[in-house]
Design an enzyme around this catalytic site. Structure first.
Site, PDB file in Angstrom:
ATOM      1  N   TYR A  13      50.221  82.691  29.158  1.00  0.00           N
ATOM      2  CA  TYR A  13      49.202  81.693  28.832  1.00  0.00           C
ATOM      3  C   TYR A  13      47.676  82.365  28.669  1.00  0.00           C
ATOM      4  CZ  TYR A  13      53.403  78.755  29.132  1.00  0.00           C
ATOM      5  OH  TYR A  13      54.602  78.419  28.737  1.00  0.00           O
TER       6      TYR A  13
HETATM    7  C1  COA Z   1      57.881  83.041  30.026  1.00  0.00           C
HETATM    8  C2  COA Z   1      58.807  83.543  29.038  1.00  0.00           C
HETATM    9  C3  COA Z   1      59.091  82.695  27.829  1.00  0.00           C
HETATM   10  C4  COA Z   1      58.108  84.841  28.623  1.00  0.00           C
HETATM   11  O1  COA Z   1      59.002  85.225  27.595  1.00  0.00           O
HETATM   12  P1  COA Z   1      58.933  86.734  26.926  1.00  0.00           P
HETATM   13  O2  COA Z   1      59.317  86.885  25.739  1.00  0.00           O
HETATM   14  O3  COA Z   1      59.382  87.760  28.130  1.00  0.00           O
HETATM   15  O4  COA Z   1      57.369  87.052  26.744  1.00  0.00           O
HETATM   16  P2  COA Z   1      56.605  88.442  26.592  1.00  0.00           P
HETATM   17  O5  COA Z   1      57.593  89.426  26.062  1.00  0.00           O
HETATM   18  O6  COA Z   1      55.479  88.086  25.464  1.00  0.00           O
HETATM   19  O7  COA Z   1      55.802  88.857  27.736  1.00  0.00           O
HETATM   20  C5  COA Z   1      56.401  89.025  28.970  1.00  0.00           C
HETATM   21  C6  COA Z   1      56.088  90.483  29.458  1.00  0.00           C
HETATM   22  O8  COA Z   1      56.349  91.490  28.638  1.00  0.00           O
HETATM   23  C7  COA Z   1      55.394  92.315  28.403  1.00  0.00           C
HETATM   24  N1  COA Z   1      55.737  92.954  26.942  1.00  0.00           N
HETATM   25  C8  COA Z   1      55.636  92.119  25.836  1.00  0.00           C
HETATM   26  N2  COA Z   1      56.122  93.275  24.900  1.00  0.00           N
HETATM   27  C9  COA Z   1      56.292  94.249  25.408  1.00  0.00           C
HETATM   28  C10 COA Z   1      56.705  95.492  24.972  1.00  0.00           C
HETATM   29  N3  COA Z   1      56.763  95.771  23.626  1.00  0.00           N
HETATM   30  N4  COA Z   1      56.941  96.469  25.950  1.00  0.00           N
HETATM   31  C11 COA Z   1      56.756  96.273  27.034  1.00  0.00           C
HETATM   32  N5  COA Z   1      56.438  95.078  27.561  1.00  0.00           N
HETATM   33  C12 COA Z   1      56.072  94.077  26.687  1.00  0.00           C
HETATM   34  C13 COA Z   1      54.047  91.361  28.234  1.00  0.00           C
HETATM   35  O9  COA Z   1      52.989  92.171  28.549  1.00  0.00           O
HETATM   36  C14 COA Z   1      54.461  90.575  29.586  1.00  0.00           C
HETATM   37  O10 COA Z   1      54.215  91.238  30.644  1.00  0.00           O
HETATM   38  P3  COA Z   1      53.496  90.598  32.039  1.00  0.00           P
HETATM   39  O11 COA Z   1      54.838  89.245  32.599  1.00  0.00           O
HETATM   40  O12 COA Z   1      53.617  91.524  33.066  1.00  0.00           O
HETATM   41  O13 COA Z   1      52.447  89.906  31.814  1.00  0.00           O
HETATM   42  C15 COA Z   1      60.293  83.873  29.756  1.00  0.00           C
HETATM   43  O14 COA Z   1      59.767  84.690  30.779  1.00  0.00           O
HETATM   44  C16 COA Z   1      60.837  82.925  30.255  1.00  0.00           C
HETATM   45  O15 COA Z   1      61.469  82.174  29.437  1.00  0.00           O
HETATM   46  N6  COA Z   1      60.757  82.426  31.365  1.00  0.00           N
HETATM   47  C17 COA Z   1      61.821  81.216  32.079  1.00  0.00           C
HETATM   48  C18 COA Z   1      61.285  79.880  31.479  1.00  0.00           C
HETATM   49  C19 COA Z   1      59.849  79.607  31.865  1.00  0.00           C
HETATM   50  O16 COA Z   1      59.012  79.983  32.786  1.00  0.00           O
HETATM   51  N7  COA Z   1      58.995  78.992  30.499  1.00  0.00           N
HETATM   52  C20 COA Z   1      57.700  78.878  30.766  1.00  0.00           C
HETATM   53  C21 COA Z   1      57.513  77.523  31.782  1.00  0.00           C
HETATM   54  S1  COA Z   1      55.963  77.017  31.999  1.00  0.00           S
END
Ligand code: COA
Length: 176
Positions: free
Chosen positions: A147
């Site tokens: 976020y």
């Molecule tokens: C929060 C959530 C939705 C994020 O989903 P996601 O698809 O993993 O999100 P992103 O891939 O956009 O980002 C996650 C990480 O991957 C990294 N990333 C994204 N694309 C990437 C890539 N191509 N290569 C390497 N890293 C990457 C991002 O920089 C980020 O890193 P960080 O966590 O160290 O900041 C997921 O972790 C989730 O479902 N969590 C459990 C439920 C939850 O917490 N929901 C929100 C409640 S408020």
């Protein structure tokens, strides 16, 4: 793998409620509220009936993740709970007619490759609301980091029950 992000209306969303419930349960596994059936038969239908319900889903052969939100108003449980926990001026500025991001979830196998960020960007794209709100974890995890990366600001770092309040002035998105 070809992933497509689609915007779904309430009928389409409720049509895949069971699948969304499974994604929800997988993403929140181990947490108290992570029940797929409750999500599919209670939470989602309740929110789908609210103003401006909007859901975005990422899928290839199946749904990998989704995000949704609604317009929030005083008198609703979430808005009133937040308003009671924050200074009155902040509540007056942010609550009422805001876009409330209710859920964001990506299955563990598909995390870490940008889907979460893409879902949030698609969810917020073109919204007419001036303000958006969400609550997330107070500690340092993927969700709050995501976020903040997308321009959300921490309005209240700890509301008192382990959640932080984040806000987005959507003028930022509109380039104002
Ligand atoms: C929060 C959530 C939705 C994020 O989903 P996601 O698809 O993993 O999100 P992103 O891939 O956009 O980002 C996650 C990480 O991957 C990294 N990333 C994204 N694309 C990437 C890539 N191509 N290569 C390497 N890293 C990457 C991002 O920089 C980020 O890193 P960080 O966590 O160290 O900041 C997921 O972790 C989730 O479902 N969590 C459990 C439920 C939850 O917490 N929901 C929100 C409640 S408020």
């Amino acid at each position: 793998m070809l992933e497509v992000i689609a915007v779904l209306d309430r009928t389409a969303s409720l049509g895949i409620a069971t699948e969304l419930g499974e994604v929800f349960a997988a993403a929140f596994a181990g947490e108290e509220h992570s029940d797929a059936t409750h999500f599919a038969t209670d939470q989602l239908p309740t929110h789908a009936g609210r103003d401006d319900f909007r859901l975005v889903a990422a899928r290839d052969e199946s749904v990998l993740g989704f995000a949704y939100g609604v317009t929030g108003w005083p008198g609703q449980w979430w808005s009133d709970r937040i308003a009671a926990a924050i200074p009155a001026e902040l509540a007056a500025e942010w609550i009422g007619g805001h876009f409330e991001v209710v859920e964001l979830a990506v299955i563990p196998e598909a995390q870490g490759r940008g889907l979460g960020a893409a879902l949030m960007t698609a969810l917020m794209d073109g919204l007419p609301h001036r303000k958006a709100l969400l609550t997330t974890y107070v500690d340092d995890r993927a969700a709050p980091r995501l976020y903040r990366r997308l321009g959300w600001q921490v309005l209240v770092p700890d509301l008192g029950w382990g959640s932080a309040l984040y806000g987005l002035d959507t003028g930022v998105l509109h380039g104002e």
